[in-house]
Design an enzyme around this catalytic site. Structure first.
Site, PDB file in Angstrom:
ATOM      1  N   LYS A  95     -12.654   2.878   0.582  1.00  0.00           N
ATOM      2  CA  LYS A  95     -11.285   3.357   0.380  1.00  0.00           C
ATOM      3  C   LYS A  95     -10.778   2.639  -1.085  1.00  0.00           C
ATOM      4  CE  LYS A  95      -6.312   3.535   1.088  1.00  0.00           C
ATOM      5  NZ  LYS A  95      -5.380   3.025   2.082  1.00  0.00           N
ATOM      6  N   GLY A 156       4.038   2.338   2.497  1.00  0.00           N
ATOM      7  CA  GLY A 156       4.902   1.745   3.410  1.00  0.00           C
ATOM      8  C   GLY A 156       6.352   2.072   3.248  1.00  0.00           C
ATOM      9  N   ALA A 183      -0.629   7.208   2.832  1.00  0.00           N
ATOM     10  CA  ALA A 183       0.527   6.522   2.436  1.00  0.00           C
ATOM     11  C   ALA A 183       1.666   7.282   2.228  1.00  0.00           C
ATOM     12  CB  ALA A 183       0.180   5.839   0.931  1.00  0.00           C
ATOM     13  N   GLY A 184       2.720   6.355   2.779  1.00  0.00           N
ATOM     14  CA  GLY A 184       4.131   6.779   2.635  1.00  0.00           C
ATOM     15  C   GLY A 184       4.657   7.569   3.672  1.00  0.00           C
ATOM     16  N   THR A 206       1.593   1.673   8.384  1.00  0.00           N
ATOM     17  CA  THR A 206       3.113   1.201   8.693  1.00  0.00           C
ATOM     18  C   THR A 206       3.970   1.846   9.604  1.00  0.00           C
ATOM     19  OG1 THR A 206       3.065   0.273   6.389  1.00  0.00           O
ATOM     20  CG2 THR A 206       5.239   0.153   7.445  1.00  0.00           C
TER      21      THR A 206
END
Lengths: 256, 65
Positions: A95, A156, A183-184, A206
């Site tokens: 990644k 995050g 992500a996010g 996260t």
């Protein structure tokens, strides 16, 4: 879902960082029914040997690992980290993260495409952490990437699909390329939305690890991803501006 | 001689990279190494000489997103 040579059933990839304990991480991976878990490399000290214990735990999970180059800010750092990861984890998957901006952890797309080109040429199977930019996506594919990992929102941040228009355009533009929202994401509905829009999978860390109950949240994300994928196959209706009665009007009482 | 291992100064008696890992108690560990920013494969650590001031990175699997 086909990611390079691997055929996967699960459309939920899970990050391994920021869990309250290794035991919770292990339980979350099982609850998520994840087949791919992301991992990283960090400095090891002879006294603590914390990396050795972590690696034993991950191996016992029986999942495929996707090492990242998190924290790399240059092509050179990313290449060296990728080589180190390939040796330690015994996989050609990487990644690829080349971070360009510290507040948003936004990818440096110029460094990313260059690093992707070099790594693909060496036989790595690159999963680039990128933005929704179509031109960058085109360059990454030309570099040899066969999977793209556009961000939903900054890492995050838990904001979900920040640029719905851009992500929808990306999906439409590359219908054959596996696209994983990375992500996010903050809550399972974000993941369901991504799958409804036709994205192939999501990578979550996260949102699960920092939830009050990470194991329950992992299970919730697994359900959301399944729901989203099923909805995509079922063919959602188009939104409309005006109401359309769902109950048939023919034979309505008291009329006429 | 003095080298830098994972950002900290390390006095070593080892002439090669493999010897430094032994000094650190990581001779048997699952780690990957780099010297001065260049990856050094496990198979060539025993014949990778070090010189004063070299920067060595010793990395292991860790949690990641």
């Amino acid at each position: 879902m086909q990611l390079y040579q691997a055929t996967l059933r699960s459309r939920l990839l899970l990050g391994s960082a920021r869990y309250p304990s290794p035991a919770v991480l292990a339980a979350a991976v099982q609850a998520a029914r994840a087949e791919v878990v992301t991992v990283s490399l960090r400095r090891e000290s002879g006294g603590e040997r914390s990396g050795q214990a972590f690696w034993s735990l991950v191996r016992a999970l029986g999942v495929r690992v996707l090492p990242n180059t998190a924290g790399c800010h240059s092509v050179k750092e990313a290449l060296t980290t990728a080589h180190m990861a390939r040796e330690v984890f015994g996989t050609t998957w990487i990644k690829l993260e080349v971070i360009g901006e510290d507040d948003t952890l936004q990818p440096d797309v110029f460094g990313l495409t260059e690093a992707a080109r070099l790594l693909c040429a060496e036989g790595f199977e690159v999963f680039p952490y990128t933005t929704e930019d179509l031109v960058v996506a085109e360059r990454l594919l030309a570099a040899g990437c066969r999977v793209l990992m556009p961000w939903g929102a900054p890492i995050g941040s838990g904001r979900g699909l920040n640029n719905l228009f851009g992500l929808t355009a990306l999906r439409a533009h590359f219908p054959e390329v596996p696209l994983i929202i990375d992500a996010g994401l903050g809550v399972p509905s974000h993941a369901a939305r991504a799958l409804e829009l036709g994205f192939d999978a999501v990578l979550v860390n996260t949102a699960v690890a920092q939830a009050r109950d990470p194991v329950q949240m992992a299970a919730a994300f697994a359900l959301a991803v399944e729901a989203g994928a099923a909805a995509r196959l079922a063919g959602p209706i188009e939104p409309r501006d005006m109401a359309a009665p769902s109950t048939p009007l023919i034979g309505t009482a008291f009329r006429g | 001689m003095k080298i830098v291992v994972n950002g900290a100064v390390h006095e070593t008696a080892a002439a090669e990279l493999s010897g430094v890992l032994g000094e650190l108690g990581l001779g048997d560990a699952v780690v990957s190494t780099a010297v001065n920013g260049e990856f050094v494969a496990a198979s060539v650590r025993a014949r990778t000489p070090l010189t004063d001031g070299d920067r060595v990175e010793v990395l292991a699997p860790m949690q990641g997103g």
